[in-house]
Design a protein around this motif. Sequence first.
Motif: not given
Length: 279
Positions: A124-125, A127-146
């Motif tokens: 899942f690395v 898919p999750l990476y591209f999802l967080l990248q599109q949402l601007g949540l890479l290297n963020t705590r909300p991204g890790l929460v998701i």
Amino acid sequence: MKTKLRRVLRYGAALLVAVSILAPMGWLFLMSVSSASDLSRVPLEWLPRQWDFSRYQGLVSLAPNQPGNVFLHALGNSLLVATVATAISLLLAIPAAFSFSRYSGRDAWLSGALAIYMVPPVAFVLPLYFLLQQLGLLNTRPGLVIVYCSLILPFLTWMLKNQFDSLPRDIEQAARLDGLRFWQVLLRITLPLAKPVLGAAALFGWLLAWDEFFYALLFTSNISAQTLPVAIAGFTAGRATDDGLIAAIGILASVPPLFIAIWLQKTLVSGLTSGGSKG
């Protein structure tokens, strides 16, 4: 005579388990207060010649060039991410588990979710990476929460569903006849009966997020979002690793789970033993 022998064997087994758990923690503590020369001495001495608590002082200090600048930020990130992810997952898992338990024909959905849960995380690395990248949540705590919610939610749903299956349904049916709706039955009848397992589920879900390393390593790049497992790995990346400092970090990192387990002790024991016997 047999009763005394059983009691001795029982307490002996409990003592053996306690020693096997506490001995590594005791050795970590001794390492954390030993000097570098004591740790490298041959033959190794069990007790340090000079007790040194300076590593703990550095880990709880935000002064410049102190390891506390990294450790305390990572500790705060881990506490926040694990707590928020567990709370969100528990709020979503309760109605989901109740629905799976009380309405037939939906077990395939839960089995599918558990099957996906068993797939290795590396799948899942991307898919999750591209999802967080599109949402601007890479290297963020909300991204890790998701990401952590995707790990914890199926587990908590399965755990709570098994508990809801063991609860008597006559009380719920009587409440429905009295005019209570789905949410009212869940909140007023089912959850009070399932209270013991809620604490156990929350603790296990929190520990899943607290100990997670793989996704936190890939989806964070600096201390603004890095969790404690990633920060601990960073302390071992240098050429000259301070083993005593790593041991001190291990001791301090075990304190939050210990306090949470003590806080939830009654509900944890009740949740683990519920369903073991039927009246």
